[in-house]
Design a protein around this motif. Structure first.
Motif, PDB file in Angstrom:
ATOM      1  N   MET A 119     -54.552  -1.280 -29.128  1.00 59.44           N
ATOM      2  CA  MET A 119     -53.297  -1.008 -30.015  1.00 59.44           C
ATOM      3  C   MET A 119     -53.516  -0.326 -31.230  1.00 59.44           C
ATOM      4  SD  MET A 119     -51.707  -4.729 -29.420  1.00 59.44           S
ATOM      5  CE  MET A 119     -50.229  -4.353 -30.254  1.00 59.44           C
ATOM      6  N   LEU A 120     -54.702   0.405 -31.456  1.00 59.66           N
ATOM      7  CA  LEU A 120     -55.198   1.181 -32.697  1.00 59.66           C
ATOM      8  C   LEU A 120     -55.131   2.474 -32.128  1.00 59.66           C
ATOM      9  CD1 LEU A 120     -57.668  -1.322 -34.145  1.00 59.66           C
ATOM     10  CD2 LEU A 120     -55.315  -1.201 -34.752  1.00 59.66           C
ATOM     11  N   ALA A 121     -54.670   2.922 -30.970  1.00 52.92           N
ATOM     12  CA  ALA A 121     -54.952   4.329 -30.449  1.00 52.92           C
ATOM     13  C   ALA A 121     -53.632   5.239 -30.956  1.00 52.92           C
ATOM     14  CB  ALA A 121     -54.935   4.344 -29.019  1.00 52.92           C
ATOM     15  N   SER A 122     -53.764   6.526 -30.592  1.00 51.17           N
ATOM     16  CA  SER A 122     -52.475   7.312 -30.909  1.00 51.17           C
ATOM     17  C   SER A 122     -51.173   6.776 -30.451  1.00 51.17           C
ATOM     18  CB  SER A 122     -52.802   8.411 -30.178  1.00 51.17           C
ATOM     19  OG  SER A 122     -51.666   9.488 -30.535  1.00 51.17           O
ATOM     20  N   GLY A 123     -50.123   6.757 -31.075  1.00 48.38           N
ATOM     21  CA  GLY A 123     -48.657   6.518 -30.852  1.00 48.38           C
ATOM     22  C   GLY A 123     -48.498   5.248 -31.406  1.00 48.38           C
ATOM     23  N   LEU A 173     -59.339  -0.294 -39.339  1.00 47.43           N
ATOM     24  CA  LEU A 173     -57.838   0.114 -40.351  1.00 47.43           C
ATOM     25  C   LEU A 173     -57.775   1.235 -40.225  1.00 47.43           C
ATOM     26  CD1 LEU A 173     -58.979  -2.431 -43.080  1.00 47.43           C
ATOM     27  CD2 LEU A 173     -57.319  -2.884 -41.157  1.00 47.43           C
ATOM     28  N   GLN A 174     -58.546   2.430 -39.494  1.00 50.57           N
ATOM     29  CA  GLN A 174     -58.096   3.797 -39.503  1.00 50.57           C
ATOM     30  C   GLN A 174     -56.576   4.049 -39.239  1.00 50.57           C
ATOM     31  OE1 GLN A 174     -60.416   6.130 -40.762  1.00 50.57           O
ATOM     32  NE2 GLN A 174     -61.295   4.282 -41.249  1.00 50.57           N
ATOM     33  N   GLY A 175     -55.773   4.659 -40.245  1.00 45.75           N
ATOM     34  CA  GLY A 175     -54.583   5.145 -39.937  1.00 45.75           C
ATOM     35  C   GLY A 175     -53.601   4.363 -40.311  1.00 45.75           C
ATOM     36  N   VAL A 176     -53.877   3.049 -40.868  1.00 49.82           N
ATOM     37  CA  VAL A 176     -53.080   1.931 -41.289  1.00 49.82           C
ATOM     38  C   VAL A 176     -52.231   2.470 -42.713  1.00 49.82           C
ATOM     39  CG1 VAL A 176     -52.777  -0.207 -42.254  1.00 49.82           C
ATOM     40  CG2 VAL A 176     -54.277   0.414 -40.088  1.00 49.82           C
ATOM     41  N   VAL A 177     -51.063   2.050 -42.694  1.00 51.05           N
ATOM     42  CA  VAL A 177     -50.492   2.535 -44.103  1.00 51.05           C
ATOM     43  C   VAL A 177     -50.093   1.062 -44.705  1.00 51.05           C
ATOM     44  CG1 VAL A 177     -48.227   3.464 -44.886  1.00 51.05           C
ATOM     45  CG2 VAL A 177     -48.969   4.532 -43.286  1.00 51.05           C
ATOM     46  N   ALA A 178     -50.330   0.993 -45.990  1.00 51.38           N
ATOM     47  CA  ALA A 178     -50.293  -0.184 -46.533  1.00 51.38           C
ATOM     48  C   ALA A 178     -49.521  -0.119 -47.903  1.00 51.38           C
ATOM     49  CB  ALA A 178     -51.637  -0.954 -46.924  1.00 51.38           C
ATOM     50  N   LEU A 179     -48.933  -1.253 -48.557  1.00 47.38           N
ATOM     51  CA  LEU A 179     -48.482  -0.948 -49.947  1.00 47.38           C
ATOM     52  C   LEU A 179     -49.155  -1.895 -50.830  1.00 47.38           C
ATOM     53  CD1 LEU A 179     -46.356  -0.434 -47.620  1.00 47.38           C
ATOM     54  CD2 LEU A 179     -44.365  -1.418 -49.666  1.00 47.38           C
ATOM     55  N   ARG A 180     -49.360  -1.360 -52.110  1.00 47.42           N
ATOM     56  CA  ARG A 180     -50.206  -2.156 -52.904  1.00 47.42           C
ATOM     57  C   ARG A 180     -49.512  -2.181 -54.191  1.00 47.42           C
ATOM     58  NH1 ARG A 180     -54.685   1.597 -54.262  1.00 47.42           N
ATOM     59  NH2 ARG A 180     -56.034   0.224 -53.165  1.00 47.42           N
ATOM     60  N   HIS A 181     -49.332  -3.285 -54.962  1.00 47.14           N
ATOM     61  CA  HIS A 181     -48.387  -3.543 -56.371  1.00 47.14           C
ATOM     62  C   HIS A 181     -48.745  -2.245 -57.240  1.00 47.14           C
ATOM     63  CE1 HIS A 181     -46.547  -7.442 -55.688  1.00 47.14           C
ATOM     64  NE2 HIS A 181     -47.955  -7.567 -55.071  1.00 47.14           N
ATOM     65  N   TYR A 182     -47.989  -1.502 -57.749  1.00 49.19           N
ATOM     66  CA  TYR A 182     -48.487  -0.663 -58.457  1.00 49.19           C
ATOM     67  C   TYR A 182     -48.592  -0.791 -60.093  1.00 49.19           C
ATOM     68  CZ  TYR A 182     -47.765   3.715 -61.763  1.00 49.19           C
ATOM     69  OH  TYR A 182     -47.810   4.714 -62.498  1.00 49.19           O
ATOM     70  N   THR A 183     -49.457  -0.629 -60.540  1.00 49.23           N
ATOM     71  CA  THR A 183     -50.015  -0.717 -62.143  1.00 49.23           C
ATOM     72  C   THR A 183     -50.280   0.496 -63.016  1.00 49.23           C
ATOM     73  OG1 THR A 183     -52.134  -1.485 -61.551  1.00 49.23           O
ATOM     74  CG2 THR A 183     -50.325  -3.284 -61.780  1.00 49.23           C
ATOM     75  N   PRO A 184     -49.524   0.934 -63.761  1.00 55.34           N
ATOM     76  CA  PRO A 184     -50.170   2.143 -64.439  1.00 55.34           C
ATOM     77  C   PRO A 184     -51.647   2.077 -64.640  1.00 55.34           C
ATOM     78  CG  PRO A 184     -48.162   1.356 -65.168  1.00 55.34           C
ATOM     79  CD  PRO A 184     -48.637   0.477 -64.690  1.00 55.34           C
ATOM     80  N   ASP A 185     -52.147   3.446 -64.557  1.00 56.08           N
ATOM     81  CA  ASP A 185     -53.624   3.593 -65.060  1.00 56.08           C
ATOM     82  C   ASP A 185     -53.775   3.997 -66.570  1.00 56.08           C
ATOM     83  OD1 ASP A 185     -54.426   3.801 -62.579  1.00 56.08           O
ATOM     84  OD2 ASP A 185     -54.134   5.845 -62.355  1.00 56.08           O
ATOM     85  N   VAL A 234     -49.535  11.910 -43.527  1.00 57.75           N
ATOM     86  CA  VAL A 234     -50.388  10.503 -43.152  1.00 57.75           C
ATOM     87  C   VAL A 234     -51.199  10.980 -41.926  1.00 57.75           C
ATOM     88  CG1 VAL A 234     -50.076   8.220 -42.345  1.00 57.75           C
ATOM     89  CG2 VAL A 234     -48.334   9.170 -44.120  1.00 57.75           C
ATOM     90  N   ILE A 235     -52.494  10.303 -42.094  1.00 56.79           N
ATOM     91  CA  ILE A 235     -53.118  10.464 -40.858  1.00 56.79           C
ATOM     92  C   ILE A 235     -52.957   9.078 -40.089  1.00 56.79           C
ATOM     93  CG2 ILE A 235     -55.642  10.864 -40.248  1.00 56.79           C
ATOM     94  CD1 ILE A 235     -56.208  12.387 -42.679  1.00 56.79           C
ATOM     95  N   TRP A 236     -52.549   9.291 -39.076  1.00 59.40           N
ATOM     96  CA  TRP A 236     -52.281   8.026 -38.409  1.00 59.40           C
ATOM     97  C   TRP A 236     -53.428   7.855 -37.378  1.00 59.40           C
ATOM     98  CZ3 TRP A 236     -47.710   5.992 -39.624  1.00 59.40           C
ATOM     99  CH2 TRP A 236     -46.865   6.898 -40.328  1.00 59.40           C
ATOM    100  N   PRO A 237     -53.229   6.541 -36.721  1.00 59.52           N
ATOM    101  CA  PRO A 237     -54.547   6.237 -35.711  1.00 59.52           C
ATOM    102  C   PRO A 237     -54.647   7.207 -34.769  1.00 59.52           C
ATOM    103  CG  PRO A 237     -52.497   4.351 -35.919  1.00 59.52           C
ATOM    104  CD  PRO A 237     -52.199   5.507 -36.882  1.00 59.52           C
ATOM    105  N   THR A 260     -49.447  14.015 -36.376  1.00 56.40           N
ATOM    106  CA  THR A 260     -47.886  14.128 -35.830  1.00 56.40           C
ATOM    107  C   THR A 260     -47.488  12.776 -36.159  1.00 56.40           C
ATOM    108  OG1 THR A 260     -48.597  15.881 -34.368  1.00 56.40           O
ATOM    109  CG2 THR A 260     -46.605  14.592 -33.870  1.00 56.40           C
ATOM    110  N   THR A 261     -46.329  12.539 -36.739  1.00 51.76           N
ATOM    111  CA  THR A 261     -45.922  11.456 -36.719  1.00 51.76           C
ATOM    112  C   THR A 261     -45.352  10.634 -35.420  1.00 51.76           C
ATOM    113  OG1 THR A 261     -44.883  12.018 -39.024  1.00 51.76           O
ATOM    114  CG2 THR A 261     -43.798  10.012 -37.974  1.00 51.76           C
ATOM    115  N   PRO A 262     -45.859   9.630 -35.177  1.00 53.15           N
ATOM    116  CA  PRO A 262     -45.580   8.794 -34.078  1.00 53.15           C
ATOM    117  C   PRO A 262     -43.934   8.552 -33.869  1.00 53.15           C
ATOM    118  CG  PRO A 262     -47.397   7.726 -34.980  1.00 53.15           C
ATOM    119  CD  PRO A 262     -46.824   8.659 -36.107  1.00 53.15           C
TER     120      PRO A 262
END
Length: 912
Positions: free
Chosen positions: A247-251, A278-290, A446-449, A454-456
């Protein structure tokens, strides 16, 4: 000596009284203020938070500008990921008379201990409980010092919309944190017209085998977009088991909430095996300014001794700011004269023989005041601008969107509740005007799995080996569109060719099997066909299926591939033009209003010209003839009388403009009547058909039957079902008196084919009275409907759709000029605006004319004044005033001016 005593007294008074005249309470501040900290120490979040809280306490106690003379003291308890232990820990904290509790990290524990702090009036500052159902409305002493998952789920919904996915599968931990977060995701997706197709719940503490079995079922489903919302301590197991199923393949698409960055951020280098997962995973992180503060804290972190992690995550920053929030609130509290005190609660009594000692718990007397101060504090911390809105939610929720690849991750954009998706940081966008156009809502690539850019598409056919079940109408009439045959697919026709051509354009194979729908003896009911698709008896329906409102409520249609609409067909006979054809261009109302306006304008011009134009003067009979001649000669622009007055010219110009338009319209309509061969019929369109009582024919299985009854309120007894084209011809020839029908109501594509097959013996009357189209029907939210819609548009653009049409339906067509029976006569509706303009200008001209005449009359009548013998004043005589005014109006303008001039000269004083 006396002077020294006075100075000393003044200094002491100055310390007691502040510059604003209020008592300085610095002496009443306690030396130490206790607050509690409650979280799981041996966890991803706890290992990062503990050093951050300790650093914050040290910074507060070292800063003389905050809480001078008072030190913060933390009393720490380990909840150990247990709701029961968390509750016990909260009660133990209360025994130490804490003024606030920082924590917990768990939403489930926060739910429980919120009841405790509510009862004892102790503010609860949670840096990790992101469950959106935790609300200050329900728990007044609960303050979330981190952003709720409500915002994070809206960010994910925007991502799903951005990549045009319609369905996702939610993989989540089955507790308050997971369930309520995914519930918020479902609501956010619904606003974007997407949905959660399946909720895969993981029991807290589930084994790898349990997760493996769960993912095995998920992998058989259609959607390939997975949103993972689990605890950071066990979340990586999901990806480890997903790899075993390929399930970590293309598509595949994997979107992780903020739990994943909180794990990865704790070390400089993550285990390579973990990164491979985790290659290709998109994740969210709390944004804190630098910011400078954050960079300084990052440098300082490396110097902290005894920490268990190399780096910190965003939870550490929010915990650090939570301590400063409490310190600033306490400082305001003390500056406003607050004193810390606790009292026993009479409601907390130990039961008989109980050893829990609830009676020893004391409530914080000033807890409500401190909570209100906490909600009003605003400052700049490590996480940026820190403050709360009116609902006690942290302001400016924002997230970084990261893409994991290689040995680390890269930022592909941001999300904030202010601007949505963007590649610019939210703190910069806050300074700009809000952009609601959506044009700037984009992300970096984005670089997907499987390292694809190409966007799946986000879905596949379910991996269960079953082809798509497609129902096809088994027609017995108009077989050119679709019917059953003995070929390889079992069906053929125009609709089948369009569907096959559209499927050929899809970038993926569509296994399918065609299933004829109907018995072959009569046309099937298309409404029943659509209903069976909605009930999962079929996956789709392909054929000449009309897109109507009731059907769109239960299935999804593709883009229409054929325009359609209901029309009326009647038998007609050719007739010749009559001797009175010249009257037909206008309706009788139009003729009457036009003639009235010719007379009206003639009278108006005569009134305006009568006093100054000798051509409009003379005997009464001559003036009547002049009015009539002038009025109707303007029709041909041959009037010989000249207009002299400005008002008359203005009226005449507007009237000639109206006459020009009327003449042009009449000429065009008359030309059409005399040159176009006319057809006549008793039925002139759907309106006359409704108002009559004649029988009507409809095609068997067509939606027209229900439409005529339900929408147009035509009696069911008037409608006859036509099962073949021969029935059409037979019923139309016999007519109502011979047991046939007066007209047939059917869809335009069928009628065009019918008229062509009958050599244009019959004709349509009126216009199409419905507008619709034919489309392919799919079950609700099927992604195939959208992809095939795009393919149909491509067929239309490249001309393939027209070529298929010509292959099946290109026959002799009846021309529109001979096919249209009713030639619309020009009515008053088309010209009332012209008459309104002309009439208004005439009335305005008359008003101006009579006002000017009346003013002259007022100047003229004073010469009839006499002196009153009693008062010695001038008195005006009023006899026969109407007659005088009539005579005055009839006089020439030159005579009036001469009399006014003579009167003015007589009234001038004589020089002696």
């Amino acid at each position: 000596m006396r002077t020294s005593v006075v100075i000393l007294s003044i200094w002491v008074l100055a310390q007691v009284i502040d510059v604003n005249g209020e008592t300085n309470n610095s002496y009443s501040r306690p030396n130490v203020v206790n607050f509690g900290a409650l979280f799981t120490l041996n966890s991803v979040i706890g290992r990062s938070v503990k050093p951050a809280i300790a650093a914050a306490i040290y910074d507060v106690n070292s800063d003389s500008s905050i809480l001078p003379g008072t030190k913060l003291n933390m009393i720490l308890h380990d909840s150990n990921c247990s709701g029961f232990l968390g509750t016990i820990g909260a009660l133990q904290l209360m025994e130490n008379d804490v003024v606030a509790v920082i924590g917990p990290q768990s939403s489930g524990i926060a739910h429980v201990i919120s009841h405790v702090v509510n009862e004892l009036h102790v503010p609860l500052l949670s840096f990790g409980a992101t469950d959106p159902t935790l609300s200050a409305l329900q728990f007044p002493y609960f303050l979330r010092t981190i952003h709720s998952d409500y915002s994070q789920m809206h960010a994910i919904a925007d991502l799903v919309q951005h990549y045009r996915w319609n369905e996702v599968i939610a993989i989540f931990v089955d507790d308050d944190y997971g369930r309520n977060g995914i519930s918020a995701l479902g609501d956010a997706l619904a606003e974007k017209r997407a949905k959660i197709s399946y909720k895969a719940a993981i029991t807290p503490g589930a084994s790898a085998t349990d997760i493996n079995n769960l993912l095995a079922g998920v992998n058989l489903m259609e959607s390939r977009v997975y949103v993972v919302h689990v605890n950071p301590d066990s979340g990586l197991t999901v990806f480890a088991e997903a790899e075993k199923h390929g399930m970590l393949a293309s598509g595949y698409v994997w979107i992780a909430t903020d739990w994943l960055p909180s794990v990865l951020d704790l070390s400089d280098s993550v285990d390579p095996k973990t990164m491979d997962l985790l290659q290709g995973v998109v994740a969210l992180r709390h944004y804190t300014p630098d910011s400078y503060l954050k960079k300084r804290f990052s440098t300082r972190w490396k110097q902290i001794k005894g920490k268990e992690t190399v780096n910190f995550n965003s939870y550490a920053l929010y915990a650090y700011d939570s301590v400063w929030l409490l310190a600033r609130a306490l400082d305001v509290f003390f500056n406003e004269g607050g004193n810390i005190s606790f009292s026993y609660d009479s409601k907390l009594q130990d039961g008989k023989g109980s050893k829990l000692h609830f009676s020893e718990l004391r409530s914080f007397d000033q807890g409500n005041i401190l909570t209100q101060i906490l909600a009003q504090i605003n400052f700049t911390g490590l996480t940026g601008h820190f403050g709360f809105d009116h609902n006690k939610n942290l302001i400016n929720p924002a997230y970084e969107i990261i893409n994991i690849g290689g040995t680390g991750s890269r930022r592909i954009g941001f999300w904030s509740n202010y601007s949505g998706l963007s590649i610019e940081p939210p703190d910069i966008l806050y300074k700009k005007p809000l952009n609601i156009s959506g044009m700037d809502h984009h992300l970096y690539s984005v670089i997907w799995p499987a390292e694809t850019t190409t966007t799946p598409r986000g879905w596949v056919f379910p991996n269960n080996g079953k082809p798509l079940r497609i129902a096809v109408p088994y027609r017995v009439t108009y077989k050119e569109f679709v019917t059953k045959d003995n070929g390889p697919t079992g069906v053929h026709g125009y609709c089948i060719d369009v569907f096959e051509a559209a499927v050929a354009l899809l970038p993926y194979p569509v296994p399918r099997s065609y299933l004829p729908y109907g018995d072959g003896l009569r046309n099937p009911s298309f409404s029943n066909l659509v209903y069976d698709v909605s009930q999962n008896k079929y996956d789709a329906a392909v054929g000449d299926i009309t897109i109507v409102t009731n059907r769109t409520r239960i299935v999804d249609f593709t883009q229409p591939y054929m325009e359609s609409g209901l029309v009326v067909v009647t038998p007609v006979k050719k007739v010749k033009s009559t001797a009175w054809a010249f009257l037909k261009p206008f309706t009788w109302e139009m003729w009457g209003v036009t003639g009235a306006f010719f007379l009206f304008v003639g009278v108006v011009v005569w009134i305006l010209e009568h006093r100054i134009n000798h051509e409009f003067r003379g005997p009464l009979s001559q003036q009547i003839v002049t009015i009539l001649w002038f009025s109707f000669s303007t029709m041909f622009f041959s009037h010989r009388e000249n207009t002299v007055s400005t008002l008359g010219r203005l009226v005449l110009i507007l009237w000639l403009w109206v006459v020009l338009i009327i003449n042009s319209s009449y000429t065009a309509s008359l030309t059409s009547i005399l040159t176009v061969q006319q057809l006549t019929s008793q039925i002139e369109g759907i309106d006359s058909l409704i108002s009559s009582n004649v029988p009507i024919g409809v095609q068997d299985g067509s939606f027209a039957f229900n439409y005529l009854i339900d929408e147009l309120n035509i009696a069911k007894s008037r409608i006859q079902i036509m099962k073949s084209q021969d029935d059409y011809i037979y019923a139309l020839h016999r007519g109502p008196k011979g047991g046939g029908v007066a007209a047939i109501v059917d869809e335009l594509p069928y009628i065009k084919l019918f008229l062509s097959n009958t050599n244009c013996e019959f004709r349509t009357v009126g216009e199409e009275f419905t507008r619709s189209g034919w489309g392919f029907a799919f079950q609700r939210d099927s992604p195939l409907a959208e992809d095939l819609s795009t393919a149909i548009l491509q067929l239309s653009e490249n001309g393939e759709l027209q070529r298929i049409h010509d292959k099946w339906l290109s026959k002799n067509t009846c021309s529109e000029s001979t096919n249209q029976v009713d030639i619309t006569r020009l009515s008053l509706t088309s010209f009332w605006g012209l008459f309104l303009i002309c009439g208004t200008s005439c009335f305005i001209a008359l008003i101006v004319f009579f006002c000017r005449v009346y003013c002259q009359y007022r100047r003229f009548t004073p010469e009839n004044d006499e002196e009153d013998p009693e008062t010695g004043r001038s008195a005006r005589r009023l006899p026969s005033r109407a007659t005088s005014f009539k005579d005055f109006v009839d006089k020439k303008e030159t005579d009036i001016k001469e009399m006014l001039k003579r009167k003015n000269s007589d009234n001038q004083p004589q020089v002696s």
